[in-house]
Motif scaffolding. Structure first.
Motif, PDB file in Angstrom:
ATOM      1  N   GLY A 197       8.458   4.988  -7.103  1.00 22.12           N
ATOM      2  CA  GLY A 197       8.090   6.362  -7.415  1.00 22.12           C
ATOM      3  C   GLY A 197       6.736   6.804  -6.902  1.00 22.12           C
ATOM      4  N   ALA A 199       5.787   6.147  -3.797  1.00 23.06           N
ATOM      5  CA  ALA A 199       5.865   6.139  -2.332  1.00 23.06           C
ATOM      6  C   ALA A 199       5.375   7.452  -1.731  1.00 23.06           C
ATOM      7  CB  ALA A 199       7.303   5.851  -1.887  1.00 23.06           C
ATOM      8  N   GLY A 200       5.679   8.576  -2.380  1.00 24.85           N
ATOM      9  CA  GLY A 200       5.228   9.861  -1.851  1.00 24.85           C
ATOM     10  C   GLY A 200       3.720   9.971  -1.824  1.00 24.85           C
ATOM     11  N   LEU A 201       3.058   9.513  -2.882  1.00 18.00           N
ATOM     12  CA  LEU A 201       1.600   9.535  -2.908  1.00 18.00           C
ATOM     13  C   LEU A 201       1.019   8.550  -1.903  1.00 18.00           C
ATOM     14  CD1 LEU A 201       0.796   9.803  -6.726  1.00 18.00           C
ATOM     15  CD2 LEU A 201       0.555  11.567  -4.976  1.00 18.00           C
ATOM     16  N   GLU A 202       1.675   7.429  -1.729  1.00 16.47           N
ATOM     17  CA  GLU A 202       1.196   6.458  -0.735  1.00 16.47           C
ATOM     18  C   GLU A 202       1.243   7.070   0.661  1.00 16.47           C
ATOM     19  OE1 GLU A 202       2.585   2.355  -1.145  1.00 16.47           O
ATOM     20  OE2 GLU A 202       3.351   2.875  -3.124  1.00 16.47           O
ATOM     21  N   ARG A 203       2.276   7.835   0.957  1.00 16.52           N
ATOM     22  CA  ARG A 203       2.347   8.513   2.259  1.00 16.52           C
ATOM     23  C   ARG A 203       1.299   9.619   2.348  1.00 16.52           C
ATOM     24  NH1 ARG A 203       7.934   7.875   1.180  1.00 16.52           N
ATOM     25  NH2 ARG A 203       8.067  10.011   0.359  1.00 16.52           N
ATOM     26  N   ARG A 204       1.158  10.382   1.273  1.00 17.35           N
ATOM     27  CA  ARG A 204       0.199  11.503   1.261  1.00 17.35           C
ATOM     28  C   ARG A 204      -1.219  11.009   1.490  1.00 17.35           C
ATOM     29  NH1 ARG A 204      -0.943  15.046  -4.252  1.00 17.35           N
ATOM     30  NH2 ARG A 204      -3.036  15.818  -3.676  1.00 17.35           N
ATOM     31  N   HIS A 277       5.430   0.788 -12.306  1.00 23.46           N
ATOM     32  CA  HIS A 277       4.663   1.702 -11.447  1.00 23.46           C
ATOM     33  C   HIS A 277       3.158   1.542 -11.659  1.00 23.46           C
ATOM     34  CE1 HIS A 277       8.577   3.742 -10.853  1.00 23.46           C
ATOM     35  NE2 HIS A 277       8.044   4.048  -9.689  1.00 23.46           N
TER      36      HIS A 277
END
Length: 373
Positions: A197, A199-204, A277
């Motif tokens: 969950g 992963a989006g922040l890791e990309r951002r 998480h």
């Protein structure tokens, strides 16, 4: 036929559940015990997250959480309701962990019935009854009458002995939080989807160093929380860092953080994380800013420096070992010490490589063996 020792484990909050589930699992597997679990649900939603991921179904769920309840109301209800469970179960021993209101009420209810109490994570002391509040008095209270004190470190053991606790009842076991962290990281390695969950922040925030953050201590409500928010706002002005902050549900935290930090490009204010998480957040963070107790133990196990936004700590082992540093709530101090770790590789390396003093992941087994005596 040899009768099994009935052990009733009592807890009510997310941190207690994290630190006790390895022991509950160990007791359930051990043929010497009849293991029973009672939860007060002092924290409802965050407790349930841990119960679900760890596969624990309580035999008794008191569901005591109510909006805005006072400490005295919670204490009174917990004392009475846990007492009813004890009268029904009639355990040979009661296990509590740490320093919450549930811990104190559960232990006193057992004492009133002359049922021996095993105190897991015994002997933590800050030396100030108002920091952390009310936890410092909660754990000291249990320490006066527990039959078995499972101290996580030699420092905790020594604190109990200074209080004239019978040395034969005090045992250094390590901290079960390390057992828990090993368990959850193994689970994530086998099933990465458990912690996908973020992963989006890791990309951002790719290419930035992540500062993981938690803040929820009662003694920091008000001015202290405002100063912490100000420090984070200043740190987030750097282009090379990002802050991921699972914001506690308490409105004394949320209102301040939303006012000062919402909408900043380099700050992600997110909902509280379940345990997998949160373990992932520890893993991807460059360092941790926290006023929590457990993070001071967990982050060093993954080689992450911890800056503790409190004036005192009941975990001085981390400070002494070099894994943690007390920075209080002064915004200038928080910013200065965080910048030092961001900009000085030697300072960062010294904290990241320091020995974690909180255990080897075998605490639950040691406590089981003590309970069997």
């Amino acid at each position: 036929m040899v009768s099994l020792r009935k052990i009733l484990t009592v807890f009510g909050t997310r941190p207690e559940a994290i630190k006790l589930f390895p022991l509950v699992h160990a007791l359930e597997r051990d043929p010497r015990f009849d293991s029973r679990v009672c939860v007060s649900a002092q924290h409802r939603g965050m407790l349930d997250q841990v119960l679900e991921i760890t596969g624990i179904t309580p035999h008794h769920d008191l569901d005591l959480m109510t909006p805005g309840q006072t400490l005295d109301a919670l204490t009174a209800r917990a004392l009475v309701e846990i007492g009813k469970v004890l009268d029904e179960e009639k355990p040979d021993q009661v296990v509590v962990q740490g320093d919450t209101t549930t811990v104190m009420a559960g232990a006193i209810a057992a004492y009133y019935r002359q049922i021996p109490v095993c105190h897991v994570e015994a002997g933590l002391r800050s030396g100030d009854i108002y920091h952390p509040w009310p936890e410092e008095v909660n754990r000291r209270t249990v320490g006066t009458f527990a039959a078995l004190h499972c101290a996580p470190t030699e420092t905790a053991r020594d604190a109990l002995l200074r209080e004239n606790v019978d040395p034969s009842t005090v045992h250094v076991t390590g901290n079960t939080v390390i057992d828990a962290l090993h368990w959850v990281t193994d689970r994530i390695e086998r099933d990465p989807g458990l912690a996908a969950g973020l992963a989006g922040l890791e990309r951002r925030f790719a290419g930035k160093r992540i500062i993981g953050m938690t803040s929820h201590r009662r003694e920091n409500f008000g001015e202290g929380m405002q100063k912490i928010a100000n420090a984070v706002k200043r740190l987030a002005s750097r282009d090379d860092v990002a802050v991921i902050f699972p914001v506690h549900l308490n409105p004394n935290v949320r209102a301040v953080m939303n006012e000062q930090l919402a909408g900043l490009d380099n700050v992600a204010l997110i909902e509280p994380l379940d345990y997998p998480h949160f373990a992932r957040l520890l893993d991807i963070s460059h360092l941790m800013l926290t006023d929590s107790g457990g993070v001071q133990e967990e982050a060093p196990a993954l080689g992450k420096p911890v800056l503790v936004m409190r004036e005192t700590t009941e975990r001085p082992e981390g400070v002494e070992a070099g894994t943690a540093r007390l920075v209080g709530t002064d915004a200038d101090t928080i910013v200065r010490e965080t910048q030092r770790l961001l900009d000085d590789q030697d300072a960062y390396g010294a904290m990241a490589r320091a020995h974690n003093p909180f255990g080897d992941g075998q605490a639950a087994k040691r406590i089981c063996d003590l309970l069997a005596i």
